[in-house]
Design a protein around this motif. Structure first.
Motif, PDB file in Angstrom:
ATOM      1  N   PRO A  14       0.839  -1.209   0.000  1.00 50.38           N
ATOM      2  CA  PRO A  14       0.000   0.000   0.000  1.00 50.38           C
ATOM      3  C   PRO A  14       0.873   1.259   0.000  1.00 50.38           C
ATOM      4  O   PRO A  14       1.940   1.273   0.611  1.00 50.38           O
ATOM      5  CB  PRO A  14      -0.800  -0.120   1.313  1.00 50.38           C
ATOM      6  N   ILE A  15       0.400   2.300  -0.672  1.00 49.99           N
ATOM      7  CA  ILE A  15       1.233   3.483  -0.931  1.00 49.99           C
ATOM      8  C   ILE A  15       0.861   4.648  -0.009  1.00 49.99           C
ATOM      9  O   ILE A  15      -0.311   4.991   0.135  1.00 49.99           O
ATOM     10  CB  ILE A  15       1.102   3.916  -2.412  1.00 49.99           C
ATOM     11  N   ILE A  16       1.893   5.236   0.608  1.00 50.65           N
ATOM     12  CA  ILE A  16       1.734   6.422   1.452  1.00 50.65           C
ATOM     13  C   ILE A  16       2.557   7.563   0.858  1.00 50.65           C
ATOM     14  O   ILE A  16       3.736   7.382   0.556  1.00 50.65           O
ATOM     15  CB  ILE A  16       2.214   6.167   2.900  1.00 50.65           C
ATOM     16  N   VAL A  17       1.927   8.720   0.685  1.00 57.91           N
ATOM     17  CA  VAL A  17       2.660   9.949   0.325  1.00 57.91           C
ATOM     18  C   VAL A  17       2.846  10.741   1.613  1.00 57.91           C
ATOM     19  O   VAL A  17       1.877  11.002   2.334  1.00 57.91           O
ATOM     20  CB  VAL A  17       1.886  10.793  -0.718  1.00 57.91           C
ATOM     21  N   MET A  18       4.096  11.123   1.923  1.00 55.27           N
ATOM     22  CA  MET A  18       4.393  11.870   3.147  1.00 55.27           C
ATOM     23  C   MET A  18       4.937  13.249   2.779  1.00 55.27           C
ATOM     24  O   MET A  18       5.882  13.362   1.993  1.00 55.27           O
ATOM     25  CB  MET A  18       5.404  11.116   4.014  1.00 55.27           C
ATOM     26  N   SER A  30      12.229  11.079   8.326  1.00 53.44           N
ATOM     27  CA  SER A  30      12.873   9.751   8.331  1.00 53.44           C
ATOM     28  C   SER A  30      12.544   8.952   9.585  1.00 53.44           C
ATOM     29  O   SER A  30      12.446   7.724   9.550  1.00 53.44           O
ATOM     30  CB  SER A  30      14.392   9.874   8.165  1.00 53.44           C
ATOM     31  N   TYR A  31      12.339   9.636  10.724  1.00 53.32           N
ATOM     32  CA  TYR A  31      12.018   8.929  11.966  1.00 53.32           C
ATOM     33  C   TYR A  31      10.662   8.205  11.873  1.00 53.32           C
ATOM     34  O   TYR A  31      10.392   7.290  12.641  1.00 53.32           O
ATOM     35  CB  TYR A  31      12.045   9.887  13.162  1.00 53.32           C
ATOM     36  N   LEU A  32       9.842   8.612  10.905  1.00 54.66           N
ATOM     37  CA  LEU A  32       8.566   7.930  10.675  1.00 54.66           C
ATOM     38  C   LEU A  32       8.666   6.922   9.530  1.00 54.66           C
ATOM     39  O   LEU A  32       8.337   5.751   9.707  1.00 54.66           O
ATOM     40  CB  LEU A  32       7.470   8.960  10.353  1.00 54.66           C
ATOM     41  N   TYR A  33       9.151   7.365   8.360  1.00 54.48           N
ATOM     42  CA  TYR A  33       9.068   6.457   7.215  1.00 54.48           C
ATOM     43  C   TYR A  33      10.024   5.275   7.310  1.00 54.48           C
ATOM     44  O   TYR A  33       9.725   4.196   6.771  1.00 54.48           O
ATOM     45  CB  TYR A  33       9.184   7.181   5.870  1.00 54.48           C
ATOM     46  N   GLU A  34      11.134   5.435   8.013  1.00 58.18           N
ATOM     47  CA  GLU A  34      12.058   4.289   8.143  1.00 58.18           C
ATOM     48  C   GLU A  34      11.398   3.109   8.846  1.00 58.18           C
ATOM     49  O   GLU A  34      11.759   1.957   8.619  1.00 58.18           O
ATOM     50  CB  GLU A  34      13.330   4.711   8.885  1.00 58.18           C
ATOM     51  N   GLU A  35      10.433   3.405   9.722  1.00 58.52           N
ATOM     52  CA  GLU A  35       9.738   2.346  10.461  1.00 58.52           C
ATOM     53  C   GLU A  35       8.584   1.732   9.662  1.00 58.52           C
ATOM     54  O   GLU A  35       7.997   0.740  10.080  1.00 58.52           O
ATOM     55  CB  GLU A  35       9.179   2.921  11.781  1.00 58.52           C
ATOM     56  N   HIS A  78      -4.045   4.753  -6.931  1.00 58.26           N
ATOM     57  CA  HIS A  78      -4.691   4.525  -5.627  1.00 58.26           C
ATOM     58  C   HIS A  78      -3.669   4.751  -4.513  1.00 58.26           C
ATOM     59  O   HIS A  78      -2.569   4.198  -4.541  1.00 58.26           O
ATOM     60  CB  HIS A  78      -5.220   3.083  -5.562  1.00 58.26           C
ATOM     61  N   LEU A  79      -4.034   5.573  -3.538  1.00 53.84           N
ATOM     62  CA  LEU A  79      -3.161   5.834  -2.388  1.00 53.84           C
ATOM     63  C   LEU A  79      -3.827   5.332  -1.120  1.00 53.84           C
ATOM     64  O   LEU A  79      -5.018   5.558  -0.908  1.00 53.84           O
ATOM     65  CB  LEU A  79      -2.877   7.336  -2.253  1.00 53.84           C
ATOM     66  N   CYS A  80      -3.039   4.691  -0.289  1.00 50.71           N
ATOM     67  CA  CYS A  80      -3.530   4.240   1.006  1.00 50.71           C
ATOM     68  C   CYS A  80      -3.676   5.440   1.952  1.00 50.71           C
ATOM     69  O   CYS A  80      -4.671   5.553   2.678  1.00 50.71           O
ATOM     70  CB  CYS A  80      -2.539   3.219   1.578  1.00 50.71           C
ATOM     71  N   LEU A  81      -2.675   6.356   1.925  1.00 53.15           N
ATOM     72  CA  LEU A  81      -2.673   7.474   2.871  1.00 53.15           C
ATOM     73  C   LEU A  81      -1.890   8.660   2.314  1.00 53.15           C
ATOM     74  O   LEU A  81      -0.842   8.476   1.690  1.00 53.15           O
ATOM     75  CB  LEU A  81      -2.010   7.031   4.196  1.00 53.15           C
ATOM     76  N   ILE A  82      -2.417   9.874   2.555  1.00 56.71           N
ATOM     77  CA  ILE A  82      -1.625  11.092   2.392  1.00 56.71           C
ATOM     78  C   ILE A  82      -1.393  11.628   3.796  1.00 56.71           C
ATOM     79  O   ILE A  82      -2.344  11.847   4.555  1.00 56.71           O
ATOM     80  CB  ILE A  82      -2.341  12.146   1.529  1.00 56.71           C
ATOM     81  N   TYR A  83      -0.119  11.801   4.149  1.00 58.61           N
ATOM     82  CA  TYR A  83       0.252  12.287   5.473  1.00 58.61           C
ATOM     83  C   TYR A  83       0.973  13.621   5.321  1.00 58.61           C
ATOM     84  O   TYR A  83       1.821  13.767   4.430  1.00 58.61           O
ATOM     85  CB  TYR A  83       1.186  11.278   6.174  1.00 58.61           C
ATOM     86  N   GLY A  84       0.678  14.597   6.181  1.00 58.43           N
ATOM     87  CA  GLY A  84       1.365  15.880   6.082  1.00 58.43           C
ATOM     88  C   GLY A  84       1.543  16.550   7.428  1.00 58.43           C
ATOM     89  O   GLY A  84       0.672  16.465   8.298  1.00 58.43           O
ATOM     90  N   GLN A  85       2.688  17.216   7.590  1.00 55.44           N
ATOM     91  CA  GLN A  85       2.981  17.990   8.796  1.00 55.44           C
ATOM     92  C   GLN A  85       3.000  19.476   8.444  1.00 55.44           C
ATOM     93  O   GLN A  85       3.642  19.882   7.483  1.00 55.44           O
ATOM     94  CB  GLN A  85       4.357  17.627   9.368  1.00 55.44           C
ATOM     95  N   ALA A  86       2.297  20.305   9.257  1.00 56.40           N
ATOM     96  CA  ALA A  86       2.309  21.764   9.114  1.00 56.40           C
ATOM     97  C   ALA A  86       1.995  22.178   7.673  1.00 56.40           C
ATOM     98  O   ALA A  86       0.913  21.864   7.181  1.00 56.40           O
ATOM     99  CB  ALA A  86       3.636  22.320   9.611  1.00 56.40           C
ATOM    100  N   MET A  87       2.923  22.836   6.947  1.00 62.45           N
ATOM    101  CA  MET A  87       2.630  23.231   5.570  1.00 62.45           C
ATOM    102  C   MET A  87       2.330  22.013   4.691  1.00 62.45           C
ATOM    103  O   MET A  87       1.559  22.106   3.734  1.00 62.45           O
ATOM    104  CB  MET A  87       3.793  24.031   4.975  1.00 62.45           C
ATOM    105  N   GLY A  88       2.934  20.872   5.024  1.00 59.79           N
ATOM    106  CA  GLY A  88       2.647  19.636   4.281  1.00 59.79           C
ATOM    107  C   GLY A  88       1.189  19.233   4.365  1.00 59.79           C
ATOM    108  O   GLY A  88       0.662  18.580   3.459  1.00 59.79           O
ATOM    109  N   ALA A  89       0.522  19.636   5.451  1.00 59.43           N
ATOM    110  CA  ALA A  89      -0.910  19.362   5.590  1.00 59.43           C
ATOM    111  C   ALA A  89      -1.710  20.189   4.586  1.00 59.43           C
ATOM    112  O   ALA A  89      -2.649  19.696   3.951  1.00 59.43           O
ATOM    113  CB  ALA A  89      -1.363  19.662   7.018  1.00 59.43           C
ATOM    114  N   GLU A  90      -1.317  21.460   4.416  1.00 56.99           N
ATOM    115  CA  GLU A  90      -2.022  22.307   3.441  1.00 56.99           C
ATOM    116  C   GLU A  90      -1.811  21.797   2.018  1.00 56.99           C
ATOM    117  O   GLU A  90      -2.755  21.713   1.233  1.00 56.99           O
ATOM    118  CB  GLU A  90      -1.526  23.745   3.547  1.00 56.99           C
TER     119      GLU A  90
END
Length: 266
Positions: A14-18, A30-35, A78-90
């Motif tokens: 499944p595909i996640i865009v971060m 990296s502290y998230l996607y490496e896991e 098809h994407l499983c998840l779009i994840y974003g922090q701060a400006m990445g959320a916008e």
């Protein structure tokens, strides 16, 4: 030069865009996607203006458009998840709207600490000056020095050490980012236009904030009005994005639960 894309893991998963926070390199996540790379195929864009030789960052819409272009070029519908922090959320919210128009389906989205605001010109001018000063100062300082800045202290609720991954990536970006990119990023952060999203998409979007962070106090009400069917969660005793770093294992469990929830419904 176009946006750079980092990919990790097996394409058949499944595909996640971060999407990273403003002024951050892809390494900041990296502290998230490496896991997550054993279970998911992770795509982490490096925004324009954030690496040597790239063209300037322009708008959230343009960044999202380049991500959609990458997905289409690579046959990803098809994407499983779009994840974003701060400006990445916008940028993530703009990306959802663009993906839906291009018939790319998205199961869920998870956004932490987004600045979903429309601010007046004067406010944006002041913030642009602050951001330029901050990035210029970072050019000549080590990560250890920046971690001890008083301004960083306020932002992280006196726990700057936990935010080292984000600070390290900003220090890395500082020498390459131009004043033009900083101005455009500031504009992107404070000019959110609340794209229309159907209820069934809203129901699969999760917004999280620390109850003490500035973004929660200023934009939570507008978000609920714009997306009443979305899911909202507030965290006590945390600073902006600190929960994800301080309690990474818990946070990863949340990401996995959001990714798996639609499968459990089947």
């Amino acid at each position: 030069m176009n946006m750079r894309f980092n990919t990790y893991g097996n394409r058949s998963n499944p595909i996640i865009v971060m999407l990273t926070s403003s002024f951050c390199s892809a390494d900041s996540l990296s502290y998230l996607y490496e896991e997550l790379t054993n279970e998911y195929y992770i795509i982490v864009p490096e925004y324009n203006g954030h690496y040597e030789g790239s063209s300037d960052f322009t708008t959230s819409q343009q960044e999202a458009k380049e991500i959609v272009g990458f997905l289409k070029e690579n046959g990803i519908g098809h994407l499983c998840l779009i994840y974003g922090q701060a400006m990445g959320a916008e940028i993530g919210m703009v990306l959802i709207a663009q993906c839906l128009k291009q018939h790319i389906t998205i199961e869920s989205a998870f956004f932490d600490g987004g600045t979903f605001l429309k601010q007046p010109k004067l406010y944006k001018a002041i913030m642009n000056f602050k951001h330029k000063s901050m990035m210029n100062k970072m050019k000549n300082q080590s990560v250890d020095e920046v971690v001890n800045w008083k301004s960083v202290d306020q932002f992280t609720k006196d726990d700057t050490e936990t935010m080292r991954p984000v600070i390290e990536s900003m220090v890395k970006t500082a020498p390459v980012i131009t004043d033009g990119s900083i101005k455009n990023e500031t504009e992107a952060r404070y000019t959110f236009n609340f794209p229309y999203l159907p209820d069934e998409m809203q129901e699969n979007i999760f917004f999280v904030y620390a109850s003490d962070e500035k973004n929660f106090k200023s934009c939570f009400k507008h978000l609920i009005e714009a997306y009443p069917s979305a899911n909202f969660k507030t965290l006590r005793g945390e600073g902006h994005l600190t929960y994800s770093v301080r309690k990474t294992d818990d946070y990863l469990r949340v990401i996995r639960a959001i990714c798996n929830r639609n499968n459990e419904d089947d």
